[in-house]
Each structure stands twice: as structure tokens, then as C-alpha cells.
Design an enzyme around this catalytic site. Structure first.
Site, PDB file in Angstrom:
ATOM      1  N   LYS A 112      10.585   5.700 -31.461  1.00  0.00           N
ATOM      2  CA  LYS A 112       9.754   4.945 -32.410  1.00  0.00           C
ATOM      3  C   LYS A 112      10.607   3.803 -32.946  1.00  0.00           C
ATOM      4  O   LYS A 112      11.695   4.053 -33.486  1.00  0.00           O
ATOM      5  CB  LYS A 112       9.336   5.841 -33.591  1.00  0.00           C
ATOM      6  CG  LYS A 112       8.363   6.948 -33.229  1.00  0.00           C
ATOM      7  CD  LYS A 112       8.058   7.813 -34.450  1.00  0.00           C
ATOM      8  CE  LYS A 112       7.043   8.888 -34.111  1.00  0.00           C
ATOM      9  NZ  LYS A 112       6.914   9.901 -35.177  1.00  0.00           N
TER      10      LYS A 112
ATOM     11  N   LYS B 128      -0.538  19.186 -33.530  1.00  0.00           N
ATOM     12  CA  LYS B 128       0.432  19.470 -34.585  1.00  0.00           C
ATOM     13  C   LYS B 128       0.448  20.981 -34.801  1.00  0.00           C
ATOM     14  O   LYS B 128      -0.623  21.592 -34.987  1.00  0.00           O
ATOM     15  CB  LYS B 128       0.034  18.750 -35.873  1.00  0.00           C
ATOM     16  CG  LYS B 128       0.142  17.232 -35.793  1.00  0.00           C
ATOM     17  CD  LYS B 128       1.595  16.767 -35.845  1.00  0.00           C
ATOM     18  CE  LYS B 128       1.685  15.251 -36.004  1.00  0.00           C
ATOM     19  NZ  LYS B 128       3.079  14.785 -36.027  1.00  0.00           N
TER      20      LYS B 128
HETATM   21 MG   LIG Z   1       6.805  13.796 -34.072  1.00  0.00          MG
END
Ligand SMILES: [Mg+2]
Length: 375
Positions: free
Chosen positions: A262, A163
Site C-alpha cells: 500500500k 475479514k
Molecule cells: Mg490488510
């Protein structure tokens, strides 16, 4: 499909370790587990993956609960249907709320496969026997991130996602790359950058990242297409792709080379399969993203990832990465960077009722004959 009842379990479970992004620190995960039962007692499972607060998309556990209870369950029950695809279409009448829609639609696909006595991966055309697994390193100091990555590599994960955000990027990627010269690395920015940051993003090009995920605005396609002309690292879109229409627009604009699919973000299988088809047609790579989810959603991710095009390791970590004890009887386990597809009917997992009730905060049953005609 002769649905008799729907049960919603709103659950909450602490993570073993907090998961940190520049937007949110997740310490306790709430979620919604859905059981859809038919008249013969066969049960399909779904999971609502919205977080407690709207940091990833606009949805939350509370908005999902409201949508399921007051809109989607009554809409599902408004007339009979024979295949879960019909429900994917029917839910198009409701704006947004993809994760709430997906939770119920996923349960219906699972139920449909169980009614047929086949694994869900088989029903959607999956062929992979093993699914490739990657894992995510949350934000932290560089030594912490290297430690986390080392542990994951030792466990066999084939791809590590970092991240990043402005100021916590070039140095981190440089250190991680020099520590792991041959590891497949990708960076997820969760929309932390703007076009003013082009030089900073160009500085990442030399570290051979597989991709940079969602650098710009959550609903942007145009600026991503401009950015892609300026950087050699392929852009992967996550938040920006919610519908097949978004995908077609991204293709027209050349906004990305990769898409993280997703099920929750795109509203379920009907939409995910269409986005997958578009990507295959246009040579856009795909992989399956994670949402710090429980075992039901993990099992759905596994089913989706058996499709031939899922060649990049997904965020498919072991249940034990986040949970002391998952809510399914056979937790998902990554071995040497892969997870075997699940061979049982439907998604191939069953609820661990004891664990589920221990983490349930609220439970609600809907007998469909009673809600019929209310919508
Ligand atoms: Mg992402």
C-alpha cells in the site's frame, strides 16, 4: 521541480454502507486531498489515507495534517529538487508518519509525470494494460457475507477478501468456500490472532485460501515466521511491512510468501518500488491493498498495479462500491474483474471541483516562498 504552492483539502464523505472489521466500523471516511502546483500551473494530486482514528496504524487525519503542515511541506521546500525520488529520501529524516509522507510524495510523482506529459504508470515502468480487481467483504453474519460476496462476484470481481477474527473465522471460511468452490478467496485478520491460535489457523488450511493476511502483531516478523512453519496457507504481510528494511528482515526470516503493498502504509513510491524490487528478487508475490480511499488514491493504486509483478488481483474496486459520487471527474470502474490503466498524463484523473468543495471541511493553502527557510 519549481513548486509554487500546496493545497490541502480535508474532506469527509459517508460510505454507502458501513465497512466493518473487528477493529472498527467505518461509516464516514475522512481524508486529505493534496494539490501540488508548479510555477506553470501544472497540478499533481495526492491523497492522505490515514483514518480518523488510529485503528489501522498510529496515524490519523489530524496527525497527517500536522505533519504535512509543520514538517513535510517545509522540509520539501527547504532546498530545490529535480525528481520526486529525492523527496522520498529527504523524508527519511522524519520518523514514521508514512501516510503523511506518501500523500505529498504521491502528489509530486503525479506532478512530475504531468510535467513530462506521460502517464505515471509509464514513468515507473508499468506494462500491464489491465489491472486485476478484487474486493473486500466486511465482517457480518454469514448470510450477509455470502450476499455481499455474491453481489461482488456478479459485478465481475476476480478475488474476494474476507475479514476474519477469532471465533468469526473457520465457520465463515467454510461456508463461503462451499458456496464458491472455485473463487479466489483470501482472509485478512488485521492482527487478530496470537501464536496460541495456531490450531485455529491450521484449521483454515483445508479451505484453499490464497493467503491469510496479517494474522499476528502489526509490527511482528518473528512470530509470523514461526507461524508460517505451522500452516500451509501462505502468509501475506500488510501492517508489518512499512519500510524496505522491514521487507529485507521478512525475507531473512521467511515471514511471508506474499506482501500487500500500500503506497500510504509504506510512505510512497520510493519505498513501494524498493519493496516491490525486493519481493521480485526473492519470489515473494505482491498485490496492491486498499484503504477505503477516494479516487485520487485509487488512481495511484492503478498506476502502481501496472507493474508486471502485480499478478494477484488488488483491492481495486469501483468508486461506486463506497461512494455515491467520487471526487474525480471520471470515477474508477471495474468491468469483468479488470480496470483499464489510465492513459492521461500523471495518474490520469482530474478533480471534480464541485464534489470536492461539497465534501471539504477545511482547506489550507501554502505558498512555498513564504514557508521557505522555516524548517
Ligand atoms: Mg490488510
Amino acid at each position: 521541480m519549481r513548486i509554487k504552492s500546496v493545497t490541502l483539502h480535508i474532506i469527509s464523505m459517508p460510505l454507502k454502507k458501513p465497512f466493518v472489521t473487528h477493529l472498527q466500523k467505518v461509516e464516514e471516511r475522512e481524508g486529505i486531498i493534496i494539490e501540488v502546483r508548479d510555477k506553470e500551473g501544472v497540478c499533481g494530486l495526492g491523497e492522505g489515507v490515514a483514518f480518523s482514528t488510529p485503528w489501522y496504524t498510529e496515524e490519523t487525519v489530524k496527525t497527517s495534517h500536522h505533519m504535512l503542515k509543520d514538517v513535510l511541506i517545509p522540509l520539501m521546500n527547504s532546498k530545490s529538487f529535480h525528481h520526486p525520488e529525492e523527496i522520498g529520501k529527504r523524508f527519511e529524516a522524519v520518523r514514521g508518519n508514512a501516510m503523511a509522507k506518501a500523500a505529498l510524495e504521491m502528489a509530486l510523482w503525479d506532478l512530475y509525470a504531468r510535467q513530462k506529459g506521460v502517464p505515471l504508470w509509464n514513468l515507473i515502468g508499468g506494462t500491464r494494460e489491465e489491472v486485476l480487481a478484487g474486493a473486500v467483504v466486511g465482517a457480518g453474519s454469514i448470510p450477509e457475507m455470502i450476499n455481499q460476496a455474491e453481489d461482488l462476484v456478479k459485478e465481475g470481481y476476480q478475488r474476494i477478501k474476507l475479514k476474519i477474527s477469532p471465533g468469526a473465522d473457520v465457520e465463515i471460511v467454510k461456508e463461503l468456500r462451499s458456496h464458491f468452490p472455485n473463487l479466489s478467496l483470501l482472509a485478512d485478520a488485521n492482527s487478530a490472532y496470537s501464536l496460541e491460535d495456531v490450531p485455529r489457523l491450521q484449521a483454515l488450511d483445508e479451505f484453499d485460501l490464497e493467503m491469510i493476511e496479517q494474522p499476528l502483531g502489526i509490527d511482528d516478523l518473528v512470530e509470523h515466521s514461526l507461524l508460517q512453519k505451522e500452516i500451509s496457507t501462505p502468509i501475506c504481510l500488510d501492517e508489518s511491512i512499512v519500510t524496505p528494511h522491514d521487507m529485507r528482515s521478512a525475507i531473512h526470516l521467511n515471514s511471508c510468501g506474499v506482501v500487500n503493498i500500500k503506497l500510504g502504509r509504506v510512505g510512497g513510491y520510493s519505498s513501494a518500488l524498493e519493496i516491490y524490487r525486493l519481493c521480485r528478487e526473492h519470489d515473494i508475490k505482491v498485490w496492491c491493498g486498499g484503504m477505503i480511499e477516494f479516487g485520487v488514491s485509487r488512481a495511484h493504486n492503478l498506476a502502481l498495479s501496472t507493474l508486471e509483478g502485480f499478478r494477484i488481483p488488488g483491492d481495486i474496486s469501483s468508486s461506486s462500491k463506497y461512494w455515491e459520487e467520487d471526487i474525480i471527474t471520471s470515477p474508477i470502474v471495474v468491468r469483468n474483474g479488470v480496470v483499464d490503466r489510465l492513459e492521461g498524463p500523471g495518474i490520469g484523473v482530474e478533480l471534480n471541483r464541485k464534489r470536492l468543495s461539497a465534501v471539504t471541511q477545511f482547506k489550507e493553502d501554502f505558498t512555498l516562498d513564504e514557508t521557505h527557510n522555516k524548517f
